[in-house]
Design a protein around this motif. Structure first.
Motif, PDB file in Angstrom:
ATOM      1  N   HIS A 275      -7.882  11.959   2.301  1.00 46.41           N
ATOM      2  CA  HIS A 275      -7.648  10.544   2.024  1.00 46.41           C
ATOM      3  C   HIS A 275      -7.156  10.468   0.586  1.00 46.41           C
ATOM      4  N   LEU A 276      -6.177   9.612   0.356  1.00 49.44           N
ATOM      5  CA  LEU A 276      -5.598   9.493  -0.990  1.00 49.44           C
ATOM      6  C   LEU A 276      -6.677   9.212  -2.028  1.00 49.44           C
TER       7      LEU A 276
ATOM      8  N   CYS B 111       0.847  -1.201   0.000  1.00 42.82           N
ATOM      9  CA  CYS B 111       0.000   0.000   0.000  1.00 42.82           C
ATOM     10  C   CYS B 111       0.873   1.238   0.000  1.00 42.82           C
TER      11      CYS B 111
ATOM     12  N   GLU C 132      -3.999   6.917   3.760  1.00 40.93           N
ATOM     13  CA  GLU C 132      -4.574   5.845   2.944  1.00 40.93           C
ATOM     14  C   GLU C 132      -5.397   4.870   3.766  1.00 40.93           C
TER      15      GLU C 132
ATOM     16  N   SER D 139       1.003   7.599  -7.100  1.00 40.02           N
ATOM     17  CA  SER D 139       0.585   8.987  -6.951  1.00 40.02           C
ATOM     18  C   SER D 139       1.494   9.889  -7.765  1.00 40.02           C
TER      19      SER D 139
ATOM     20  N   GLY E 147       1.310   3.469  -3.132  1.00 44.46           N
ATOM     21  CA  GLY E 147       0.786   4.807  -2.846  1.00 44.46           C
ATOM     22  C   GLY E 147       1.742   5.878  -3.340  1.00 44.46           C
TER      23      GLY E 147
ATOM     24  N   VAL F 215     -10.230   0.754   0.926  1.00 38.58           N
ATOM     25  CA  VAL F 215      -9.278   1.868   1.066  1.00 38.58           C
ATOM     26  C   VAL F 215      -8.848   1.999   2.519  1.00 38.58           C
TER      27      VAL F 215
ATOM     28  N   ASN G 278      -4.731   1.067  -3.577  1.00 36.69           N
ATOM     29  CA  ASN G 278      -3.358   1.421  -3.984  1.00 36.69           C
ATOM     30  C   ASN G 278      -2.698   0.247  -4.689  1.00 36.69           C
TER      31      ASN G 278
END
Lengths: 711, 307, 142
Positions: free
Chosen positions: B133-134, B20, B79, B28, B24, B245, B276
């Motif tokens: 939150h992502l 994750c 996340e 991103s 992530g 998530v 992710n």
């Protein structure tokens, strides 16, 4: 200091009955020239002699403040010639004390330190009058509602505040004058807005009392919500059966001028003379009288209904909660009063087919326009009723998402024999008969999430029990499940009805329905919640769910209440004058409320309140005149510069400029003046004297508070 | 400083599902979101566990994490739904409640500010940053958006059916969140669809995983019963994987399936993947880089369909 | 401004008869408690408000003045509260020039059914005035 100088200059321009100076100087107010009223400020008088009466009000006041100390304090105030305390000054012996003191001590004014003037000002004005003084020489010091009741734990603070409040009242009482209330005639007519059961009952009572009553209804037919119901709890009377005779009576009553498909557009005036403009929306259809008046003999709408089948435009019928169509030319149902078709001009395409088929009756006029009608009435009753809360906003229950979730009013139309399904309950998704039917009570009521309503809608428990009964009776084998928080069976024979429905086999689950999900194939509903009696979650598969939705004021209520100047409570319903002692009146004189518009209630309570409102509304009419408080504006001509700016400020157009002896000055039309003081607050020349709330009187109050007081 | 965020990792992701974290950060970056390490961060703290025992500790610990980001001058991105509740909610509460903020700052006064090399100053919550939150950054068209996600995909997850588990703390309590519908949201499905997979609806998708509120720690059997119901419904919908998530939901579903086998005797074998990780796979990351071998339930059946 | 020992603020409240006075009475019936530092002068409508009243109050040494009327759109006399609000607006800038802090004069809107709100308003006003201390024009200021 600079500002004090400015103040003094301004004060010189103000009516000179009292210099704006510390209260202590009031021992001998500077008397000025007497002059004809209106020319100069009202004549000042000799030294004031005020009587102060401090009420114990049982322990309401005496239990918090030191009444004796307050009386002793009052004696030290300038102009106070008498001070005493008593248990209940509003009682007969209490009032007698006032009357006696006026006579014995030759008082010029009275002050009662007790409850709110909104409660007892009239009482003590009467006592003052009995004592031989003009009733307006009385001032109240509110030391209960705005004193002991709100400072219960600060006895010292409350006592100090009470002393100050009395001091303020004495200062004003020293300057009050004789005033004469004005009598206005009351038009011998009344207006009822809304023709549901409450509006109809009120109109019938007024009409039977000999009063010409305008009954205005926004829909094409009277009858309101009650005409949409099948049966009524707990007697299980057929709603239409008990309603229709009343509807017919209303239609026939000589004294009722029925104005359906109409709305109130504008309101001017006040009690005794409300000038109301009503918009009669164009129905496009002539009544028989209207046709006769146009020379079409034997013409006009007789309700034959030939026009309907030829109309090409179809719309949902709101009477059937949208579950049955109607045409652009329509009646809600065959028993409408008046029996008159209406054209919905928003949908009509003016094809003219209806005109053709109507033939010689010539009842249809596609060019008809709205008509504005002006009426004058003495009193008004608002009975604007309710709408269902948009329960689709509570997404957890799936209304308008899932086919088989309906509201209680929709269920009512389904079970009604004259409804869209001829009285058969069928599932909207497949037309099958549901055998397991759930009822979600409190759907949108008793809700603090900010989405629903925080209040209880009062009659949903009872009609849900009724629905359960109807299912058991009409659909053998079908089982109703009621998911409830409480069962509120508050009325006469209501609890007994609840026993009966339990005995008949309805199932009750105590627990809010948390959410409802739909089976995508069968369209059955899964209802989830917690059975709080068994302390475990439940998951029930049901064929159909009925939401006992909350109710809210009808959409047009906001507009109507603002036209008449009626407030609403925190919960949105119209505000009664007093929740216990005056539930039919409002704080606007001459305007009354009846029915659900004042708060959810069942039919017996709506009818009772309607009768109460009619009685209250008829009193001023029968007396023929009503007394208005004389808080009028007066022009002090010697100070008036004739600038005319106050004229535009007046919301009632009560002021005008006139020529008097070569000088242009302002003049007040007392009939129109309501005493708001907007002009008085503005006049830069101090030329406006507001009776009973005059500038020197208010300044005296302010000075008494801030400059008088303890050493 | 647009699109630069301090990445709050939480506990479960770095310790149990480091994929994750790695996904992530690199995924991103590919869509223009730069995640920077938030040095010195502690547990968020876990809202159910800490929040149930001592609210003052809960507020102070969360505030400390926020102050670290304030010192960096960056908003926080995270996340995990649980971390979202702690950090976003506390940030919001402290910004609007003077008394609470004063109380927390009293505690923070005793904590040295790690960003001050002189060691003289202490921490203080100022309320200068926001928390995200992502997944909401991915969805927000002003920051990234569904289309940008779609454009970043090099290995579409075509042919896979994926159930979405929203979890609880992200969307609720509704009064204190800004994500709109809590009854049947569809926006994470959109993000799953952007990866080329087919998002599948299943019965009671909004039900909790059963882990939070301290339940997994206090009453594991009850917690597993709840997770089991979700697995039954997911299985009925014939999904190839479930995505979430929240690493805690992930732990509950993943490790939980092993525990369900031990306690209830049934093994579902359903791969559990954080969004992710899905995004990482869709952007071409290898299963090794995503540490998918650390999952309790083998992810191979899912990988077979996409690799 | 340092307040002398045992100083209690003198706050004048000018309220309209139909909404705010009724709301204050409602707070009374409901026994909602609030501090006793406000003394009320009742007028029929906030439209009656002559800026002179407020100037006189401050000149007499008031530490705070609270004006309360109906909500916009609900004025018993149609628009009196609007005119009052306009006057207050102008008055505030005049008071500023006289050295009276802006927060000492406050206008609120409390309806007849808002008893709880009235209590809160009074609490708030008393707290604010306590925070400001005695008015620069009051005897206590010297």
């Amino acid at each position: 200091m600079v500002d004090k100088k400015q103040k003094e200059t301004k004060a010189k321009a103000a009516p000179k009955a009292k210099e704006a100076a510390p209260v202590k100087a009031a021992a001998a107010p500077t008397a000025k020239e007497a002059a004809a009223p209106g020319k100069a400020a009202p004549k000042a008088e000799g030294p004031a002699r005020i009587g102060v009466f401090v009420c114990h009000c049982g322990t309401n006041i005496a239990g918090v403040v030191d009444v004796k100390a307050i009386v002793e304090y009052a004696k030290t105030l300038p102009n106070v010639a008498h001070a005493e305390d008593y248990q209940y000054v509003c009682s007969t012996p209490g009032q007698k004390k006032i009357e006696d003191a006026i006579k014995e001590k030759k008082l010029t004014g009275t002050v009662v330190a007790a409850c709110s003037p909104r409660l007892h000002e009239p009482t003590f004005r009467r006592a003052t009058k009995e004592g031989g003084l003009n009733p307006f020489r009385f001032e109240m010091a509110n030391i209960r509602e705005q004193g002991t009741w709100v400072h219960m734990h600060d006895k010292e603070g409350a006592t100090e505040k009470a002393k100050d409040t009395i001091r303020i009242a004495v200062a004003k009482a020293s300057l009050l004058q004789d005033l004469t209330p004005k009598s206005v005639p009351v038009e011998r007519a009344a207006l009822v807005v809304g023709a549901g059961i409450a509006g109809m009952q009120a109109a019938l009572d007024l009409a039977n009392a000999g009063i010409k009553t305008y009954l205005v209804e926004k829909n094409p037919s009277i009858g309101g919500r009650m005409s949409q119901l099948d049966k009524t709890f707990p007697t299980l009377d057929c709603s239409q059966c008990i309603l229709t005779p009343k509807m017919v009576d209303v239609g026939r009553a000589e004294n009722i001028k029925l104005m359906t498909y109409s709305e109130v557009e504008e309101v001017e005036g006040f009690i005794g003379q409300f000038d109301v403009t009503i918009r009669k929306k164009a129905t496009g259809v002539l009544t028989m009288e209207e046709a006769e008046a146009k020379g079409i003999s034997g013409g006009g709408c007789n309700g034959c209904g030939d026009c309907e089948p030829v109309c090409p435009v179809i719309k949902p019928n709101p009477f059937e909660m949208g579950m049955k169509p109607r045409y652009a030319i329509y009646i809600y149902h065959p028993q409408v009063v008046p029996l008159l078709y209406t054209i919905d001009f928003d949908s009509c395409i003016k094809c003219g087919l209806c005109v053709t088929v109507c033939g010689d009756k010539k009842a249809i006029d596609l060019e008809m326009k709205d008509e504005l009608v002006k009426v004058r009435v003495g009193t008004v009753i608002l009975a604007t009723g309710f709408d269902i809360f948009p329960v689709e906003n509570k997404r957890e229950w799936g209304y308008k998402q899932f086919d088989n979730v309906v509201t209680s009013l929709e269920f009512e139309r389904l079970i009604c024999a004259s409804g869209p399904t001829g009285g058969h309950i069928i599932r909207p998704s497949d037309g099958k008969t549901p055998m397991r039917i759930g009822f979600v009570l409190c759907a949108g009521s008793r809700d603090n999430t900010g989405i629903g309503k925080p209040y209880c809608s009062r009659f949903c428990c009872m009609y849900s029990l009724k629905h359960a009964h109807q299912i058991i009776e009409k659909m053998p084998g079908a089982i109703p499940y009621l998911f409830y928080m409480d069962i509120r069976s508050f009325g006469k024979m209501y609890e007994e009805f609840y026993y009966r429905i339990q005995d008949e086999g309805a199932k009750f689950v105590r627990g809010r329905v948390a959410n409802i999900l739909e089976d995508p194939v069968t369209k059955n509903l899964h209802v989830y919640g917690e059975d709080t009696m068994l302390a475990r979650p439940f998951d029930m598969e049901l064929d159909m769910v009925v939401l006992a939705a909350a109710v809210q004021p009808a959409a047009e209520t906001e507009k109507v209440r603002k036209l008449f100047g009626v407030s609403c409570s925190l919960d949105g319903w119209l505000l009664e004058a007093h929740p216990k002692l005056n539930p039919c009146g409002t704080t606007t004189a001459g305007v009354f409320v009846a029915g659900v518009c004042q708060g959810p209630k069942d039919i017996p309570d709506a009818v009772a309140q309607a009768e109460g409102a009619a009685s209250a509304a008829s009193i001023p009419i029968h007396i023929g005149k009503v007394e208005l408080e004389p808080y009028f504006a007066q022009c002090i001509e010697e100070n008036c510069a004739g600038c005319g700016m106050c004229v535009n400020l007046c919301p009632y157009k009560a002021l005008s400029l006139v020529e008097k002896e070569g000088k242009r000055v302002m003049e007040v039309t007392e009939a129109k003046c309501k005493g708001c003081g907007t002009c008085g607050g503005f006049c830069p020349g101090g030329a406006i004297w507001m009776q009973h709330f005059a500038t020197p009187q208010i300044i005296a109050q302010i000075d008494a508070f801030l400059l008088g007081g303890a050493k | 400083m647009a699109n630069d965020y301090a990445l709050f990792l939480g506990c479960i992701a770095p310790n149990r599902y480091p994929g994750c974290e790695s996904a992530g950060i690199s995924c991103s970056k590919k869509v223009g979101i730069n995640l920077h390490p938030l040095k010195g961060a502690s547990c968020c703290p876990a809202p159910g566990a800490f929040g149930s025992i001592d609210l003052n500790v809960f507020y102070a610990m969360a505030a400390r994490n926020i102050v670290l980001a304030e010192k960096m001058g960056m908003d926080i991105a995270l996340e995990c739904n649980g971390c979202y509740k702690s950090i976003w909610e506390v940030n919001h509460k402290l910004k609007h409640n003077d008394d609470l903020r004063d109380m927390v700052n009293e505690v923070l006064k005793t904590v040295k500010d790690p960003s001050d090399p002189s060691g003289k100053s202490n921490m203080e919550f100022k309320g200068t940053i926001d928390v995200w939150h992502l997944i909401e950054l991915y969805y927000d068209p002003k920051i990234c958006g569904v289309e940008k996600i779609r454009d970043s995909v090099t290995r579409p997850l075509t042919g896979t059916r994926i159930g979405v588990h929203y979890g609880c703390h992200l969307l609720k309590p509704k009064k204190e969140r800004h994500f709109g519908d809590t009854e049947n949201p569809m926006w994470i499905e959109e993000l799953v669809g952007a990866l080329g997979a087919e998002p599948v609806q299943y019965r009671k998708k909004m039900q909790c995983c059963g882990a939070g509120g301290g339940v997994r720690g206090y009453d594991i059997v009850h917690a597993l019963d709840i997770a089991n119901e979700k697995l039954i419904n997911l299985h009925e919908a014939k999904v190839d994987a479930v995505t979430e998530v929240c690493p805690f939901c992930q732990l509950q579903f993943d490790r939980g399936q092993i525990e369900i086998q031990e306690k209830f005797g049934k093994f579902w074998g359903l791969p559990v993947l954080h969004y992710n990780e899905l995004l990482g796979l869709a952007q071409g990351m290898s299963p090794t880089d995503l540490a998918l071998d650390l999952h309790a339930v083998p992810v191979d059946p899912f990988l077979k369909k996409i690799l | 401004m340092a307040a002398p020992e045992g100083w209690k603020p003198k706050i004048l409240g000018i309220v309209c008869n139909w909404c705010s006075y009724a709301g204050a009475d409602l707070a009374g019936s409901a026994r909602t408690q609030y501090p006793p530092d406000v003394r009320i002068v009742r007028i029929m409508c906030t439209g009656r408000l002559d800026p002179l009243f407020i100037m006189k109050a401050f000149a007499d040494g008031a530490d705070g003045v609270l004006v309360s009327g109906c909500h916009f759109g609900d004025c018993h006399y149609l628009e009196g509260n609007l005119k009052a609000a306009k006057r207050m607006f102008l008055l505030k800038s005049v008071l500023k020039d006289l050295g009276i802090e802006d927060k000492r004069l406050r206008m609120t809107f409390v309806s007849a059914s808002e008893g709880a709100k009235w209590a809160k308003v009074v609490e708030d006003v008393v707290k604010t005035v306590n925070g400001l201390g005695p008015s620069p024009l009051s005897q206590n200021a010297r």
